[in-house]
Design a protein around this motif. Structure first.
Motif, PDB file in Angstrom:
ATOM      1  N   VAL A   1       0.841  -1.197   0.000  1.00  0.00           N
ATOM      2  CA  VAL A   1       0.000   0.000   0.000  1.00  0.00           C
ATOM      3  C   VAL A   1       0.880   1.252   0.000  1.00  0.00           C
ATOM      4  CG1 VAL A   1      -1.719   1.296   1.328  1.00  0.00           C
ATOM      5  CG2 VAL A   1      -1.928  -1.181   1.114  1.00  0.00           C
ATOM      6  N   VAL A   2       1.951   1.225   0.783  1.00  0.00           N
ATOM      7  CA  VAL A   2       2.872   2.367   0.809  1.00  0.00           C
ATOM      8  C   VAL A   2       3.553   2.531  -0.551  1.00  0.00           C
ATOM      9  CG1 VAL A   2       4.963   3.308   1.882  1.00  0.00           C
ATOM     10  CG2 VAL A   2       3.236   2.201   3.296  1.00  0.00           C
ATOM     11  N   MET A   3       3.958   1.422  -1.164  1.00  0.00           N
ATOM     12  CA  MET A   3       4.593   1.497  -2.489  1.00  0.00           C
ATOM     13  C   MET A   3       3.607   2.005  -3.538  1.00  0.00           C
ATOM     14  SD  MET A   3       7.776   0.690  -2.222  1.00  0.00           S
ATOM     15  CE  MET A   3       7.686   1.613  -0.699  1.00  0.00           C
ATOM     16  N   ALA A   4       2.334   1.633  -3.409  1.00  0.00           N
ATOM     17  CA  ALA A   4       1.319   2.152  -4.334  1.00  0.00           C
ATOM     18  C   ALA A   4       1.162   3.660  -4.149  1.00  0.00           C
ATOM     19  CB  ALA A   4      -0.012   1.442  -4.102  1.00  0.00           C
ATOM     20  N   ALA A   5       1.242   4.134  -2.920  1.00  0.00           N
ATOM     21  CA  ALA A   5       1.176   5.580  -2.678  1.00  0.00           C
ATOM     22  C   ALA A   5       2.401   6.284  -3.266  1.00  0.00           C
ATOM     23  CB  ALA A   5       1.045   5.868  -1.182  1.00  0.00           C
ATOM     24  N   CYS A   6       3.568   5.664  -3.153  1.00  0.00           N
ATOM     25  CA  CYS A   6       4.783   6.224  -3.776  1.00  0.00           C
ATOM     26  C   CYS A   6       4.622   6.273  -5.293  1.00  0.00           C
ATOM     27  CB  CYS A   6       6.008   5.393  -3.409  1.00  0.00           C
ATOM     28  SG  CYS A   6       6.585   5.580  -1.720  1.00  0.00           S
ATOM     29  N   ALA A   7       4.077   5.203  -5.862  1.00  0.00           N
ATOM     30  CA  ALA A   7       3.870   5.164  -7.311  1.00  0.00           C
ATOM     31  C   ALA A   7       2.876   6.235  -7.748  1.00  0.00           C
ATOM     32  CB  ALA A   7       3.376   3.779  -7.735  1.00  0.00           C
TER      33      ALA A   7
ATOM     34  N   ARG B   1      11.528  -4.447  12.161  1.00  0.00           N
ATOM     35  CA  ARG B   1      12.779  -5.063  11.729  1.00  0.00           C
ATOM     36  C   ARG B   1      13.667  -4.001  11.076  1.00  0.00           C
ATOM     37  NH1 ARG B   1      12.530 -10.352  12.060  1.00  0.00           N
ATOM     38  NH2 ARG B   1      10.515 -11.381  12.148  1.00  0.00           N
ATOM     39  N   PRO B   2      14.977  -4.080  11.300  1.00  0.00           N
ATOM     40  CA  PRO B   2      15.880  -3.107  10.674  1.00  0.00           C
ATOM     41  C   PRO B   2      15.763  -3.083   9.154  1.00  0.00           C
ATOM     42  CG  PRO B   2      17.031  -4.324  12.381  1.00  0.00           C
ATOM     43  CD  PRO B   2      15.685  -4.958  12.228  1.00  0.00           C
ATOM     44  N   ALA B   3      15.546  -4.240   8.534  1.00  0.00           N
ATOM     45  CA  ALA B   3      15.410  -4.273   7.076  1.00  0.00           C
ATOM     46  C   ALA B   3      14.182  -3.486   6.625  1.00  0.00           C
ATOM     47  CB  ALA B   3      15.315  -5.722   6.592  1.00  0.00           C
ATOM     48  N   THR B   4      13.105  -3.563   7.385  1.00  0.00           N
ATOM     49  CA  THR B   4      11.888  -2.818   7.049  1.00  0.00           C
ATOM     50  C   THR B   4      12.139  -1.318   7.140  1.00  0.00           C
ATOM     51  OG1 THR B   4      10.552  -4.622   7.935  1.00  0.00           O
ATOM     52  CG2 THR B   4       9.449  -2.514   7.605  1.00  0.00           C
ATOM     53  N   VAL B   5      12.794  -0.909   8.210  1.00  0.00           N
ATOM     54  CA  VAL B   5      13.087   0.509   8.401  1.00  0.00           C
ATOM     55  C   VAL B   5      14.009   1.025   7.303  1.00  0.00           C
ATOM     56  CG1 VAL B   5      14.149   2.193   9.952  1.00  0.00           C
ATOM     57  CG2 VAL B   5      12.707   0.380  10.892  1.00  0.00           C
ATOM     58  N   LEU B   6      15.050   0.263   6.986  1.00  0.00           N
ATOM     59  CA  LEU B   6      15.983   0.682   5.930  1.00  0.00           C
ATOM     60  C   LEU B   6      15.299   0.740   4.572  1.00  0.00           C
ATOM     61  CD1 LEU B   6      19.226  -1.219   6.963  1.00  0.00           C
ATOM     62  CD2 LEU B   6      18.778   1.233   7.109  1.00  0.00           C
ATOM     63  N   PHE B   7      14.429  -0.236   4.275  1.00  0.00           N
ATOM     64  CA  PHE B   7      13.715  -0.212   3.006  1.00  0.00           C
ATOM     65  C   PHE B   7      12.799   1.003   2.921  1.00  0.00           C
ATOM     66  CE2 PHE B   7      10.290  -1.123   0.127  1.00  0.00           C
ATOM     67  CZ  PHE B   7      10.969  -1.580  -0.979  1.00  0.00           C
ATOM     68  N   LEU B   8      12.093   1.288   4.005  1.00  0.00           N
ATOM     69  CA  LEU B   8      11.194   2.437   4.020  1.00  0.00           C
ATOM     70  C   LEU B   8      11.966   3.743   3.861  1.00  0.00           C
ATOM     71  CD1 LEU B   8       8.253   3.297   4.327  1.00  0.00           C
ATOM     72  CD2 LEU B   8       8.602   3.353   6.789  1.00  0.00           C
ATOM     73  N   ILE B   9      13.106   3.859   4.527  1.00  0.00           N
ATOM     74  CA  ILE B   9      13.938   5.060   4.395  1.00  0.00           C
ATOM     75  C   ILE B   9      14.443   5.200   2.958  1.00  0.00           C
ATOM     76  CG2 ILE B   9      16.158   6.080   5.067  1.00  0.00           C
ATOM     77  CD1 ILE B   9      15.590   5.023   7.915  1.00  0.00           C
ATOM     78  N   ALA B  10      14.862   4.096   2.357  1.00  0.00           N
ATOM     79  CA  ALA B  10      15.346   4.147   0.971  1.00  0.00           C
ATOM     80  C   ALA B  10      14.235   4.571   0.011  1.00  0.00           C
ATOM     81  CB  ALA B  10      15.920   2.795   0.565  1.00  0.00           C
TER      82      ALA B  10
ATOM     83  N   ALA C   1      13.622   8.188   0.479  1.00  0.00           N
ATOM     84  CA  ALA C   1      14.747   8.969  -0.046  1.00  0.00           C
ATOM     85  C   ALA C   1      14.655   9.091  -1.569  1.00  0.00           C
ATOM     86  CB  ALA C   1      16.071   8.325   0.356  1.00  0.00           C
ATOM     87  N   VAL C   2      14.268   8.012  -2.249  1.00  0.00           N
ATOM     88  CA  VAL C   2      14.083   8.080  -3.706  1.00  0.00           C
ATOM     89  C   VAL C   2      12.970   9.069  -4.033  1.00  0.00           C
ATOM     90  CG1 VAL C   2      13.283   6.765  -5.713  1.00  0.00           C
ATOM     91  CG2 VAL C   2      15.010   5.797  -4.195  1.00  0.00           C
ATOM     92  N   THR C   3      11.875   8.984  -3.294  1.00  0.00           N
ATOM     93  CA  THR C   3      10.743   9.882  -3.532  1.00  0.00           C
ATOM     94  C   THR C   3      11.142  11.340  -3.330  1.00  0.00           C
ATOM     95  OG1 THR C   3       9.253   8.144  -2.780  1.00  0.00           O
ATOM     96  CG2 THR C   3       8.365  10.360  -2.847  1.00  0.00           C
ATOM     97  N   VAL C   4      11.835  11.605  -2.251  1.00  0.00           N
ATOM     98  CA  VAL C   4      12.277  12.984  -1.971  1.00  0.00           C
ATOM     99  C   VAL C   4      13.304  13.430  -3.012  1.00  0.00           C
ATOM    100  CG1 VAL C   4      13.575  14.396  -0.323  1.00  0.00           C
ATOM    101  CG2 VAL C   4      11.741  12.918   0.484  1.00  0.00           C
ATOM    102  N   GLY C   5      14.218  12.535  -3.382  1.00  0.00           N
ATOM    103  CA  GLY C   5      15.243  12.886  -4.366  1.00  0.00           C
ATOM    104  C   GLY C   5      14.639  13.270  -5.714  1.00  0.00           C
ATOM    105  N   VAL C   6      13.669  12.494  -6.166  1.00  0.00           N
ATOM    106  CA  VAL C   6      13.010  12.837  -7.438  1.00  0.00           C
ATOM    107  C   VAL C   6      12.232  14.129  -7.302  1.00  0.00           C
ATOM    108  CG1 VAL C   6      11.299  12.069  -9.120  1.00  0.00           C
ATOM    109  CG2 VAL C   6      12.936  10.442  -8.205  1.00  0.00           C
TER     110      VAL C   6
END
Length: 164
Positions: free
Chosen positions: A58-64, A141-150, A153-158
């Motif tokens: 759902v979060v990725m769909a919002a990013c898209a 989980r750290p992997a979840t947090v890192l994935f969400l931050i990444a 970061a892509v969204t903000v960078g674009v």
């Protein structure tokens, strides 16, 4: 300036495709290792990981959606359609608010479930410690947090690239 707009348009289209692909794969229960690390690779059929994958989808769909509205804004700006670009900017701002809401929902929905009664547990130190643990984000989980931050970061960078 127009060269930057073309680069931003290309970046938004590429990230739109990546976010859409991630949303589909997470919804299907695939690629959960990106969210849960090695545990997700070993237990991809686990319902807890699958639920996390659906929430992240759902979060990725919002990013898209945000990238799609940004691409529409950039495309209409390049084409010189000021009225349509203004409407696309408004829709893009709404998509940004939806993204913020879905990230908040993800963080809240993944909290551990409350156990036991809450009345009168303020005097019990163990109950208070449990309430504090549930209120923090230490359960993620750290992997979840890192994935969400990444992803953010892509969204903000674009978005920053589009603003130049």
């Amino acid at each position: 300036m127009e060269g930057t707009a073309f680069v931003a348009l290309a970046a938004s289209i590429v990230s739109l495709a990546a976010f859409a692909l991630l949303a589909v794969m997470f919804w299907r229960g695939s690629w959960l290792f990106l969210l849960a690390g090695r545990a997700g690779r070993k237990q991809e059929g686990d319902s807890g990981f699958r639920e996390l994958g659906r929430r992240m989808a759902v979060v990725m769909a919002a990013c898209a959606a945000l990238m799609a509205t940004l691409a529409a804004f950039l495309g209409t700006t390049i084409a010189g359609q000021a009225a349509i670009a203004s409407a696309a900017a408004a829709v893009s701002n709404a998509a940004l608010l939806v993204l913020v809401a879905t990230v908040m929902w993800l963080l809240i929905a993944n909290r551990p479930k409350a156990e036991g009664p809450r009345e009168g547990d303020g005097a019990d130190p163990a109950a208070m410690a449990e309430r504090i643990r549930r209120a923090s984000f230490g359960h993620l989980r750290p992997a979840t947090v890192l994935f969400l931050i990444a992803a953010l970061a892509v969204t903000v960078g674009v978005g920053v690239l589009a603003a130049l």
